[in-house]
Design a protein around this motif. Structure first.
Motif, PDB file in Angstrom:
ATOM      1  N   ARG A 122       0.809  -1.225   0.000  1.00  0.00           N
ATOM      2  CA  ARG A 122       0.000   0.000   0.000  1.00  0.00           C
ATOM      3  C   ARG A 122       0.841   1.274   0.000  1.00  0.00           C
ATOM      4  N   ILE A 123       2.158   1.143   0.091  1.00  0.00           N
ATOM      5  CA  ILE A 123       3.018   2.334   0.062  1.00  0.00           C
ATOM      6  C   ILE A 123       3.034   2.887  -1.362  1.00  0.00           C
ATOM      7  N   ASP A 124       2.758   4.148  -1.484  1.00  0.00           N
ATOM      8  CA  ASP A 124       2.680   4.826  -2.777  1.00  0.00           C
ATOM      9  C   ASP A 124       4.081   4.934  -3.391  1.00  0.00           C
ATOM     10  N   LEU A 125       4.266   4.304  -4.547  1.00  0.00           N
ATOM     11  CA  LEU A 125       5.570   4.308  -5.210  1.00  0.00           C
ATOM     12  C   LEU A 125       5.933   5.669  -5.800  1.00  0.00           C
ATOM     13  N   THR A 126       4.991   6.604  -5.794  1.00  0.00           N
ATOM     14  CA  THR A 126       5.318   7.943  -6.304  1.00  0.00           C
ATOM     15  C   THR A 126       5.854   8.854  -5.199  1.00  0.00           C
ATOM     16  N   LEU A 127       5.819   8.385  -3.958  1.00  0.00           N
ATOM     17  CA  LEU A 127       6.393   9.166  -2.864  1.00  0.00           C
ATOM     18  C   LEU A 127       7.907   9.265  -3.042  1.00  0.00           C
ATOM     19  N   ALA A 174       8.471   4.603   5.569  1.00  0.00           N
ATOM     20  CA  ALA A 174       7.249   3.807   5.736  1.00  0.00           C
ATOM     21  C   ALA A 174       7.590   2.320   5.857  1.00  0.00           C
ATOM     22  N   ALA A 175       8.535   1.860   5.052  1.00  0.00           N
ATOM     23  CA  ALA A 175       8.942   0.450   5.114  1.00  0.00           C
ATOM     24  C   ALA A 175       9.590   0.137   6.461  1.00  0.00           C
ATOM     25  N   VAL A 176      10.456   1.011   6.940  1.00  0.00           N
ATOM     26  CA  VAL A 176      11.105   0.799   8.238  1.00  0.00           C
ATOM     27  C   VAL A 176      10.050   0.754   9.346  1.00  0.00           C
ATOM     28  N   GLU A 177       9.059   1.624   9.292  1.00  0.00           N
ATOM     29  CA  GLU A 177       7.996   1.619  10.304  1.00  0.00           C
ATOM     30  C   GLU A 177       7.259   0.279  10.315  1.00  0.00           C
ATOM     31  N   ILE A 178       6.968  -0.241   9.135  1.00  0.00           N
ATOM     32  CA  ILE A 178       6.257  -1.521   9.028  1.00  0.00           C
ATOM     33  C   ILE A 178       7.111  -2.654   9.580  1.00  0.00           C
ATOM     34  N   ALA A 211       9.279  -7.278  -1.818  1.00  0.00           N
ATOM     35  CA  ALA A 211       8.452  -6.075  -1.633  1.00  0.00           C
ATOM     36  C   ALA A 211       9.332  -4.860  -1.360  1.00  0.00           C
ATOM     37  N   LEU A 212      10.357  -5.030  -0.541  1.00  0.00           N
ATOM     38  CA  LEU A 212      11.282  -3.921  -0.280  1.00  0.00           C
ATOM     39  C   LEU A 212      12.016  -3.514  -1.551  1.00  0.00           C
ATOM     40  N   SER A 213      12.417  -4.477  -2.318  1.00  0.00           N
ATOM     41  CA  SER A 213      13.126  -4.193  -3.567  1.00  0.00           C
ATOM     42  C   SER A 213      12.236  -3.392  -4.520  1.00  0.00           C
ATOM     43  N   ARG A 214      10.956  -3.762  -4.611  1.00  0.00           N
ATOM     44  CA  ARG A 214      10.013  -3.019  -5.470  1.00  0.00           C
ATOM     45  C   ARG A 214       9.853  -1.576  -4.993  1.00  0.00           C
ATOM     46  N   LEU A 215       9.894  -1.381  -3.671  1.00  0.00           N
ATOM     47  CA  LEU A 215       9.768  -0.023  -3.125  1.00  0.00           C
ATOM     48  C   LEU A 215      10.946   0.861  -3.528  1.00  0.00           C
ATOM     49  N   LEU A 216      12.113   0.273  -3.667  1.00  0.00           N
ATOM     50  CA  LEU A 216      13.320   1.030  -3.982  1.00  0.00           C
ATOM     51  C   LEU A 216      13.560   1.164  -5.479  1.00  0.00           C
TER      52      LEU A 216
END
Length: 191
Positions: free
Chosen positions: A71-76, A84-88, A131-136
């Motif tokens: 649910r983390i917005d990739l445009t952020l 957000a990832a660290v918080e999760i 999932a982390l890799s996709r976020l980065l």
């Protein structure tokens, strides 16, 4: 109530009690907290041990964290996505460590025969890495390492920097973890 829903409700009722009382919690306490008769608890779980294993299994399950990551917005901006990832991850780890401590688990479940079966399949933990890799990935051109390696480092540093015993009870905040990874320790002076 459908059986799976009742099972989930009992586990949800048991978790705060397990964190408070550890394995000394009684089935009577759990049943009262769940708002059911103690006999109903034993129709869902054959014994207290099965309930403990199910509770550990739920806490170790990475799927809720995966859903949050998705649910983390990739445009952020990169820093916001990483924070957000660290918080999760930190929330999940806090939950795991708190339960492990209450149950006096001296190591991960794979080192404790009592809870070995509670471990999620290894492919689920691989999904967290993915999932982390996709976020980065949207900012891969700004990173000195591949997205997969950056994701691995993010996960490892978050684990180390948020564990109460490793940090001498002074865990880093999510922003501090991200700053450490992205900026390092050297002072940066304007040119």
């Amino acid at each position: 109530m459908p059986p799976e829903q009742r099972r989930a409700a009992i586990i949800d009722a048991a978790l705060p009690l397990l964190r408070t009382h550890g394995a000394d919690v009684t089935t009577k306490q759990i049943a009262e907290r769940a708002g059911i008769a103690e006999g109903t608890l034993f129709r869902v779980f054959p014994d207290k041990e099965a309930l403990l294993v199910a509770a550990v299994q739920q806490v170790f399950d990475p799927r809720p964290a995966l859903l949050e990551m998705d649910r983390i917005d990739l445009t952020l901006p990169l820093r916001e996505r990483m924070r957000a990832a660290v918080e999760i991850i930190a929330r999940r780890l806090d939950s795991v460590w708190e339960l492990m401590s209450a149950l006096r688990m001296m190591g991960p479940p794979d080192q404790n025969p009592r809870f070995r079966e509670a471990l999620p399949p290894s492919h689920l933990n691989d999904l967290l890495q993915d999932a982390l890799s996709r976020l980065l990935e949207p900012d891969r051109d700004q990173l000195r390492v591949e997205s997969a390696q950056a994701a691995r480092l993010l996960r490892l540093v978050t684990f180390a920097c948020t564990h109460p015993r490793i940090t001498d009870d002074s865990p880093l905040k999510p922003d501090e973890v991200v700053d450490l990874l992205l900026d390092g320790l050297l002072a940066h002076h304007p040119i």
